[in-house]
Enzyme design. Structure first.
Site, mmCIF file in Angstrom:
data_model
loop_
_atom_site.group_PDB
_atom_site.id
_atom_site.type_symbol
_atom_site.label_atom_id
_atom_site.label_comp_id
_atom_site.label_asym_id
_atom_site.label_seq_id
_atom_site.Cartn_x
_atom_site.Cartn_y
_atom_site.Cartn_z
ATOM 1 N N ASP A 1 -6.024 19.583 -14.551
ATOM 2 C CA ASP A 1 -6.440 17.997 -14.971
ATOM 3 C C ASP A 1 -5.944 18.088 -16.596
ATOM 4 O O ASP A 1 -6.422 18.753 -17.339
ATOM 5 C CB ASP A 1 -8.014 18.105 -14.761
ATOM 6 C CG ASP A 1 -8.269 16.804 -15.355
ATOM 7 O OD1 ASP A 1 -7.701 16.009 -16.130
ATOM 8 O OD2 ASP A 1 -9.467 16.333 -14.921
ATOM 9 N N ARG B 1 0.892 -1.224 -0.038
ATOM 10 C CA ARG B 1 -0.089 0.106 -0.156
ATOM 11 C C ARG B 1 0.965 1.131 0.014
ATOM 12 O O ARG B 1 0.478 2.092 -0.579
ATOM 13 C CB ARG B 1 -0.947 0.085 1.247
ATOM 14 C CG ARG B 1 -1.566 1.554 1.526
ATOM 15 C CD ARG B 1 -2.825 1.319 2.245
ATOM 16 N NE ARG B 1 -2.729 0.508 3.467
ATOM 17 C CZ ARG B 1 -2.128 0.790 4.543
ATOM 18 N NH1 ARG B 1 -1.696 2.130 4.562
ATOM 19 N NH2 ARG B 1 -1.820 0.130 5.711
ATOM 20 N N TYR C 1 -14.928 18.535 -15.114
ATOM 21 C CA TYR C 1 -15.322 16.999 -15.331
ATOM 22 C C TYR C 1 -16.439 16.571 -14.231
ATOM 23 O O TYR C 1 -16.173 16.901 -12.956
ATOM 24 C CB TYR C 1 -14.207 16.033 -15.181
ATOM 25 C CG TYR C 1 -14.231 14.677 -15.207
ATOM 26 C CD1 TYR C 1 -14.991 14.131 -16.182
ATOM 27 C CD2 TYR C 1 -14.329 13.823 -14.099
ATOM 28 C CE1 TYR C 1 -15.293 12.740 -16.370
ATOM 29 C CE2 TYR C 1 -14.583 12.627 -14.023
ATOM 30 C CZ TYR C 1 -15.183 11.942 -15.165
ATOM 31 O OH TYR C 1 -15.410 10.560 -15.090
ATOM 32 N N LYS D 1 -7.403 7.254 -19.444
ATOM 33 C CA LYS D 1 -7.708 7.456 -20.895
ATOM 34 C C LYS D 1 -6.252 7.234 -21.789
ATOM 35 O O LYS D 1 -6.006 6.298 -22.050
ATOM 36 C CB LYS D 1 -8.066 9.047 -20.717
ATOM 37 C CG LYS D 1 -9.125 9.266 -19.647
ATOM 38 C CD LYS D 1 -10.486 8.603 -20.092
ATOM 39 C CE LYS D 1 -11.374 8.599 -18.711
ATOM 40 N NZ LYS D 1 -11.855 10.035 -17.902
HETATM 41 C C1 LIG Z 1 -12.104 10.421 -16.838
HETATM 42 C C2 LIG Z 1 -11.696 11.725 -16.612
HETATM 43 C C3 LIG Z 1 -11.836 11.985 -15.009
HETATM 44 C C4 LIG Z 1 -11.914 10.899 -14.007
HETATM 45 O O1 LIG Z 1 -11.022 9.550 -14.116
HETATM 46 P P1 LIG Z 1 -11.380 8.261 -13.600
HETATM 47 O O2 LIG Z 1 -10.152 7.511 -14.210
HETATM 48 O O3 LIG Z 1 -12.692 7.953 -14.459
HETATM 49 O O4 LIG Z 1 -11.615 8.160 -12.386
HETATM 50 C C5 LIG Z 1 -11.123 13.143 -14.407
HETATM 51 N N1 LIG Z 1 -11.119 14.201 -15.527
HETATM 52 C C6 LIG Z 1 -11.168 13.913 -16.798
HETATM 53 C C7 LIG Z 1 -10.946 15.166 -17.834
HETATM 54 C C8 LIG Z 1 -11.668 12.867 -17.325
HETATM 55 O O5 LIG Z 1 -11.772 12.433 -18.531
#
Ligand SMILES: *Cc1c(COP(=O)(O)O)cnc(C)c1O
Length: 370
Positions: free
Chosen positions: A170, A47, A99, A195
């Site tokens: 982000d 962890r 988001y 992503k």
């Molecule tokens: C998908 C996404 C998130 C969240 O990520 P998860 O892996 O689904 O928790 C945050 N910000 C953006 C811009 C995203 O596309």
């Protein structure tokens, strides 16, 4: 070294015991102590830290030009760790098109602990006006979801610095190949590695990268190891593997997205296309200034409304109707239906994650249904 080289080498450690050229997956949760009770390999318990997680954190820190990274089990847990590291009562400024998963996290989990304002980042004076005594952090997301709005990272970094606020970006939609927020003045970069980083739609993960190690970052590391929303070794292995081809995948995503955006813009059934690489994008000049490439995400509006939008997504053969983005396969989504009634997203909008199929096939598929 250049980013293609870093992507391949900075997350891999040749195995000292076997000579395995690709770092093995370390599933062990615990690590043997030396005779004097210390830990010769630097690992104690999974962890707290794990070799595959370390490899992933190393490569992402290198790609974003940061000092250190912390990996998490999802993008949302990466974001949550930032919010958890703030003192109770802190105020955060967020974009009004943040988001939706993180916007809902703030509203549903942090109401009563933190306070926040959602403002329009295309009007930077709104950020300025939202700053109050308790403000600790500015959160930005560019390009935004699903309208591909940009905000000026350098300008916001300047505002943040003047008011001694932590500035987090982000960078999920852009990837470090298309945009480097730390070089533009941000303090911390966040990604959903679910992503583009992993790129194959088969892992959830998230990461934070810091420009410098400081008190706030130490707090985030405490949230990571004691909160424990950490990724499994196998997931870290998969994302590290995916990242090796990220620079080349992004070139394909960008080229296909640009071509698809130009095709859609010229099509009589389409009302408007949102893609930062189009000259018609209201912030195309800003995109050229702060992005290295314009990304693989686009949205478009259909002239004949929501009915036509649904007809299009249901008629496509190559594009999969699904949420998420950044995988090699093209995805298309009716965002209004996903985001719920409090969204500002138009009902006739379709969002596309442009994949790596041949562009002629993607255009032919859309042409047939439009
Ligand atoms: C998908 C996404 C998130 C969240 O990520 P998860 O892996 O689904 O928790 C945050 N910000 C953006 C811009 C995203 O596309």
């Amino acid at each position: 070294m250049k980013i293609e080289t870093l992507a391949i080498h900075s997350g891999n450690q040749i195995d000292a015991n076997t000579g395995a050229a690709i770092q093995p997956i370390t599933l062990s949760t615990t690590f043997e102590r030396g005779k004097d009770g210390d830990y010769p390999g630097g690992y104690i318990y999974s962890r707290a830290t794990n070799p595959n997680r370390k490899a992933l954190e190393n490569v992402i820190a290198a790609l974003e030009n940061g000092a250190e990274a912390c990996a998490f089990s999802t993008g949302n847990s990466a974001g949550m760790s930032v919010f958890q590291a703030l003192e109770p009562g802190s105020h955060i400024i967020c974009p009004d098109d943040m988001y939706h998963g993180l916007r809902n996290q703030l509203k549903l989990l942090f109401a009563g602990i933190l306070t926040f304002d959602f403002v329009d980042y295309t009007q930077p004076e709104q950020i300025f006006d939202a700053i109050k005594r308790e403000t600790k952090l500015i959160w930005a997301e560019t390009p935004s979801n699903p309208l591909l709005k940009l905000c000026d990272i350098e300008l916001i970094a300047h505002i943040a610095k003047e008011h001694q606020l932590i500035f987090v970006v982000d960078n999920t939609f852009a990837s470090p190949i298309c945009q480097q927020p730390l070089s533009l003045g941000a303090d911390i970069v966040m990604h959903s590695t679910t992503k583009y980083m992993n790129g194959h739609s088969d892992v959830t993960g998230g990461v934070l990268v810091t420009k410098e190690v400081n008190e706030f970052w130490d707090k985030i590391k405490i949230v990571q190891s004691y909160g424990g929303a950490v990724p499994a070794p196998f997931d870290c292995y998969l994302v590290t593997r995916g990242i090796k081809t990220l620079p080349y995948r992004m070139r394909g995503h960008v080229a296909n997205a640009q071509a698809l955006a130009e095709f859609l813009e010229a099509h009589p059934a389409v009302e408007l296309v949102y893609y930062p690489g189009l000259k018609s994008h209201p912030q195309h000049e800003l995109a050229k200034k702060q992005m290295l490439a314009f990304g693989g995400m686009l949205s478009f509006l259909l002239k004949d409304g929501e009915e036509k939008a649904k007809q299009v997504i249901n008629g496509l053969k190559i594009f999969t109707q699904a949420t998420s983005l950044g995988g090699v396969e093209s995805l298309i989504e009716h965002r209004y239906a996903v985001e719920g009634p409090d969204t500002k997203t138009p009902k006739n909008l379709l969002r596309v994650s442009v994949g790596l199929e041949h562009i002629d096939d993607l255009i032919a598929d859309l042409e047939a249904v439009l």
